[in-house]
Design an enzyme around this catalytic site. Structure first.
Site, short mmCIF file in Angstrom:
data_model
loop_
_atom_site.label_atom_id
_atom_site.label_comp_id
_atom_site.label_asym_id
_atom_site.label_seq_id
_atom_site.Cartn_x
_atom_site.Cartn_y
_atom_site.Cartn_z
N GLY A 74 0.80 -1.22 0.00
CA GLY A 74 0.00 0.00 0.00
C GLY A 74 0.83 1.26 0.00
O GLY A 74 0.54 2.22 -0.73
N HIS A 131 10.66 28.55 12.66
CA HIS A 131 9.96 29.35 13.67
C HIS A 131 9.14 28.47 14.62
O HIS A 131 8.23 28.96 15.29
CB HIS A 131 9.08 30.38 12.98
CG HIS A 131 9.86 31.41 12.21
ND1 HIS A 131 10.32 32.58 12.77
CD2 HIS A 131 10.33 31.40 10.94
CE1 HIS A 131 11.00 33.26 11.88
NE2 HIS A 131 11.02 32.58 10.75
N LYS A 179 -6.38 -2.82 14.49
CA LYS A 179 -7.59 -2.96 13.69
C LYS A 179 -8.49 -4.06 14.23
O LYS A 179 -9.71 -3.91 14.35
CB LYS A 179 -7.24 -3.27 12.23
CG LYS A 179 -6.64 -2.12 11.44
CD LYS A 179 -6.39 -2.57 10.01
CE LYS A 179 -5.83 -1.45 9.16
NZ LYS A 179 -5.57 -1.89 7.77
#
Length: 575
Positions: free
Chosen positions: A276, A393, A521
């Site tokens: 994937g 920053h 999952k």
């Protein structure tokens, strides 16, 4: 590929122990001194490829360490693993699969057959279907249920089915084609889908459901909600009509997509030999082709294929992915630096840190070697970062003055992606300066001179100096693209893909499975019905409390009705 051909436990090898000793030695050496000791260091520790310059001279190593790292790579059998990778051997051994994402972009030296079928032929056929679909969409020949042309595409996918395409589209904003807008929904949190759909016309919106198995809970939940949204807008149209006209599937399980209701001619395929997180080169990249045009998508693939050839053919000492992999091994595994920052000085690459975070950490976040034994050493760093100017920053204070050492990749391009005067020079000056500052730092003597020149008293100088000292010695790579184009982006992403693979080989882990993702999952699937039922027997005390709180606040149950439940003991603890 058999580990027995090489050292069975790389951490017990002589070269491993030598590198451990080298690491102790290098920590005593000032990084900035390397340039004084070796006038040719910058050119000798750089590689110029067709699309970019890789300058790795600002790293905490000398020629001896580099030679030893290359020795380690050969000891680990990297060259043989590389050959097996491109030959389609099942190097994803825990799943019994080859790993062939280079085949998606023409990066193999020779065709490979799987199950008697040519990989090159099936990839070419699917690319042809993809091109035909994109042309029809751009020409306005694809319409929704009411006959309106499709103007918006919503990609429903998560992980690699989302991060890769969205990262590429954002990066190629200067190369967009056509007037079809592409949107992404990855989160099962309904707020994201709601926000995206709020500005869209149901009659002209197409959904791409991207899921390898077509069972991914988050994606399929979003797909069902998208269908309901269409049905509310068009109560006169059947679900079959809406699915046929306004849904496309990208999957390795075409039968499941057709069962859901997507027409066979609207199902685009990729294969189980594509992971994937390495799938943007496949039909998963359909959103890229829609947003940027198929020609630019093809250029993206070609750029990646050029990096495939470089990785496959270049000797290890002149191989960009190998060098980057060895540097990562050097820092994370030997020097003890557990994190790595990705710092793009290119607004269009703002999603690259997140994309590489998944690609790297999902691949090499392992604690078990290929033999099944505990590795006993760090296998991969924590990957993090954001665009450089914003980072300056925000967290660069940590990079500069924290006692922690965080190696970094600075990524920029010579050619700006805009026409505004003066901006790009400021951007690049900042990128070059930050890598220089991380390397050199500022010592107490220099700080004192600076403060004295400002007229401060000796007492004030003594007080302020410790706060302004930068220790330096913070290593970095700089990747300077000639320009950010579809081709260079393909080469850049493939560079990192092969770096991840090479690092996993050297550390004797499997980079292409992801079993750690599956545990959460499975538990989520078991807990979901308990949110409604309240049947919490056997759950741990924390989970019981969290679900009971949820049920009480949502009104599913009042405190007086909360049942007595048996709380499971923590694993490994005696009753």
């Amino acid at each position: 590929m058999q580990d027995a051909q090489f050292h069975s436990s790389i951490s017990q090898s002589a070269i491993w122990k030598q590198l451990q000793a080298r690491a102790l030695e290098m920590k005593k050496h000032r990084l900035a001194d390397f340039f004084a000791e070796d006038p040719a260091r910058a050119s000798d520790f750089s590689l110029e490829l067709p699309e970019f310059l890789l300058d790795y001279s600002k790293n905490q190593l000398d020629r001896r360490v580099l030679v030893d790292l290359l020795h380690l790579a050969r000891e680990a059998g990297l060259e043989q693993w590389r050959e097996d990778f491109f030959a389609g051997k099942p190097i994803n051994a825990t799943e019994g699969r080859p790993v062939l994402h280079p085949a998606l972009r023409g990066g193999l030296a020779e065709d490979v057959e799987i199950g008697g079928v040519s990989v090159t032929s099936v990839v070419s056929a699917e690319l042809g279907r993809l091109k035909e679909f994109v042309v029809l969409l751009h020409n306005g020949d694809l319409t929704g249920y009411s006959g309106k042309r499709i103007t918006d595409v919503v990609n429903l996918g998560v992980g690699g089915s989302h991060l890769g395409p969205q990262t590429a589209i954002e990066a190629l904003r200067a190369h967009r084609k056509g007037d079809v807008a592409v949107h992404f929904v990855s989160n099962v949190d309904g707020a994201q889908l709601t926000d995206v759909l709020a500005g869209l016309d149901a009659e002209s919106t197409l959904f791409i459901v991207s899921s390898k198995t077509f069972t991914t809970s988050e994606t399929m939940t979003n797909a069902r909600s998208a269908l309901k949204w269409l049905q509310r807008a068009a109560p006169e149209a059947s679900a079959e009509t809406l699915l046929g006209k306004q849904f496309v599937a990208v999957t390795a399980s075409p039968e499941a997509a057709q069962k859901f209701g997507v027409l066979p001619e609207r199902v685009f395929r990729f294969w189980d030999w594509v992971g994937g997180r390495f799938s943007l080169w496949s039909s998963i990249g359909l959103p890229i082709a829609i947003a940027c045009g198929f020609e630019n998508f093809r250029a993206l693939l070609d750029g990646a294929a050029s990096m495939d050839r470089h990785f496959r053919e270049a000797p290890l000492e002149a191989n960009a992915p190998v060098i980057m992999a060895l540097l990562s091994v050097w820092y994370c595994t030997f020097m003890g630096y557990p994190a790595h920052a990705v710092l793009p000085y290119e607004q269009a690459l703002h999603m690259l840190p997140a994309y590489l975070q998944q690609a790297d950490m999902e691949s090499n976040g392992k604690s078990v070697s290929r033999s099944g034994a505990d590795v006993g050493y760090p296998t991969g760093p924590l990957i993090w970062g954001q665009t450089g100017i914003n980072g300056q920053h925000a967290f660069y204070q940590y990079l500069h003055q924290s006692p922690q050492v965080v190696p970094a990749d600075f990524i920029g391009s010579v050619t700006p992606g805009h026409e505004l005067d003066g901006h790009h020079e400021i951007l690049l000056a900042n990128m070059f300066a930050q890598s220089q500052a991380l390397m050199n730092g500022v010592d107490a003597e220099s700080v004192a001179r600076e403060l004295s020149a400002k007229g401060l008293s000796q007492e004030e100088i003594k007080r302020l100096t410790p706060f302004k000292v930068h220790r330096g010695g913070k290593p970095s790579n700089t990747i300077l693209l000639k320009e950010l184009s579809p081709r260079s982006l393909g080469a850049l992403i493939a560079l990192y893909e092969h770096k991840i693979f090479a690092q996993g080989v050297v550390l004797q882990i499997y980079s292409f499975d992801q079993w750690g993702v599956e545990l959460g999952k499975g538990l989520a699937n078991k807990l979901e019905p308990k949110l409604a039922s309240g049947a919490l027997e056997g759950e741990d005390g924390s989970t019981v409390q969290l679900i009971e709180y949820y049920r009480r606040i949502t009104g599913a149950v009042t405190p007086a009705e909360l049942p007595e439940v048996e709380v499971a003991e923590p694993a490994g603890e005696q009753a």
